[in-house]
Scaffold this motif. Structure first.
Motif, PDB file in Angstrom:
ATOM      1  N   VAL A 167     120.538  96.564  59.013  1.00 40.44           N
ATOM      2  CA  VAL A 167     121.702  96.159  58.430  1.00 40.44           C
ATOM      3  C   VAL A 167     122.917  96.752  59.318  1.00 40.44           C
ATOM      4  CG1 VAL A 167     123.378  96.582  56.454  1.00 40.44           C
ATOM      5  CG2 VAL A 167     120.927  96.480  56.046  1.00 40.44           C
ATOM      6  N   LEU A 168     123.113  97.623  59.838  1.00 44.61           N
ATOM      7  CA  LEU A 168     123.926  98.160  60.788  1.00 44.61           C
ATOM      8  C   LEU A 168     124.115  97.409  62.229  1.00 44.61           C
ATOM      9  CD1 LEU A 168     123.813 101.907  60.686  1.00 44.61           C
ATOM     10  CD2 LEU A 168     125.610 100.627  59.533  1.00 44.61           C
ATOM     11  N   GLY A 169     122.956  96.945  62.707  1.00 43.60           N
ATOM     12  CA  GLY A 169     122.856  96.223  63.546  1.00 43.60           C
ATOM     13  C   GLY A 169     123.400  94.805  63.306  1.00 43.60           C
ATOM     14  N   MET A 170     123.043  94.169  62.101  1.00 44.91           N
ATOM     15  CA  MET A 170     123.727  92.923  61.837  1.00 44.91           C
ATOM     16  C   MET A 170     125.284  93.108  61.470  1.00 44.91           C
ATOM     17  SD  MET A 170     121.305  90.937  62.001  1.00 44.91           S
ATOM     18  CE  MET A 170     120.731  92.018  63.458  1.00 44.91           C
ATOM     19  N   ILE A 171     125.778  93.980  61.244  1.00 44.27           N
ATOM     20  CA  ILE A 171     127.293  94.291  61.013  1.00 44.27           C
ATOM     21  C   ILE A 171     127.824  94.167  62.316  1.00 44.27           C
ATOM     22  CG2 ILE A 171     129.076  95.881  60.550  1.00 44.27           C
ATOM     23  CD1 ILE A 171     127.126  96.794  58.154  1.00 44.27           C
TER      24      ILE A 171
END
Length: 227
Positions: A167-171
């Motif tokens: 999820v952080l990577g997608m942010i």
């Protein structure tokens, strides 16, 4: 000026970063379309057949290795441009100018790009390496035996920390695309009042929000369905 000399200039490098960025945007759409089948209630058949096709089709595999080269070129040139821009202004401003001279997104590109590189290495280790060089269980569909990457993905996303990482990577991807798409359009001369509205819409809502959100939904969905 020779082409080799042109692409050693800042303008040439920006054009290459923009061109490779557009190629990567195309890949994101294709990759997302296949990955969404992970949420299909068919026991993994659609995703496993998609992964098997992508992993063994000669043309796709040639493009896949080209994609890896493009990612490295894109990252290397972006880092070069960042270093060059910082070197051109060795004395930092006493007060940061904020949005008066640049957007918040543009000032975070180096950080977001670095996060994406780390994320990409972890992603490849978790799935691409397992698919091509690791040990996968197999599944059989209509007499055809394929690697059960679907089971490996569901097992991986049973780990809440990996879900958080994705999820952080997608942010980070979202912030990177919001600035990168618009910046590339400007580099190629598409910055015109007639097209800016459409460019901003596609850059923000399609690539900056919709695509990263859909990518992020997949691991969250898988994790929730295993609680």
């Amino acid at each position: 000026m020779k082409w080799s000399q042109f692409f050693s200039t800042s303008i040439g490098k920006k054009l290459l970063v923009g061109a490779t960025g557009f190629f990567l945007c195309t890949f994101l759409i294709v990759h997302l379309a296949g990955n969404l089948s992970l949420m299909k209630h068919d026991g993994g058949q659609a995703f496993n057949l998609y992964a098997d096709f992508m992993g063994h089709n000669p043309l796709i595999q040639t493009l896949a290795w080209g994609l890896k080269v493009v990612i490295l070129i894109h990252a290397f040139l972006a880092i070069q441009l960042t270093i060059r821009n910082q070197a051109a202004r060795p004395v930092k401003y006493a007060v940061k100018p904020g949005n008066k001279t640049s957007s918040w997104f543009s000032r975070q590109m180096a950080i977001m790009g670095s996060i994406l590189l780390v994320f990409l290495v972890i992603h490849l280790a978790n799935f691409w390496w397992k698919m091509h060089y690791g040990s996968l269980d197999t599944a059989v569909y209509e007499g055809k035996e394929v690697g059960d990457l679907y089971a490996a993905v569901w097992f991986t996303f049973g780990n809440v920390w990996l879900v958080v990482l994705y999820v952080l990577g997608m942010i980070a991807l979202s912030f990177h695309l919001i600035h990168g798409f618009k910046s590339s359009m400007q580099t190629f001369g598409f910055n015109h009042p007639k097209y800016n509205g459409m460019i901003n819409f596609i850059g923000l809502w399609i690539f900056g929000i919709l695509i990263p959100v859909l990518f992020a939904v997949i691991p969250v969905y898988i994790y929730i369905n295993q609680i």
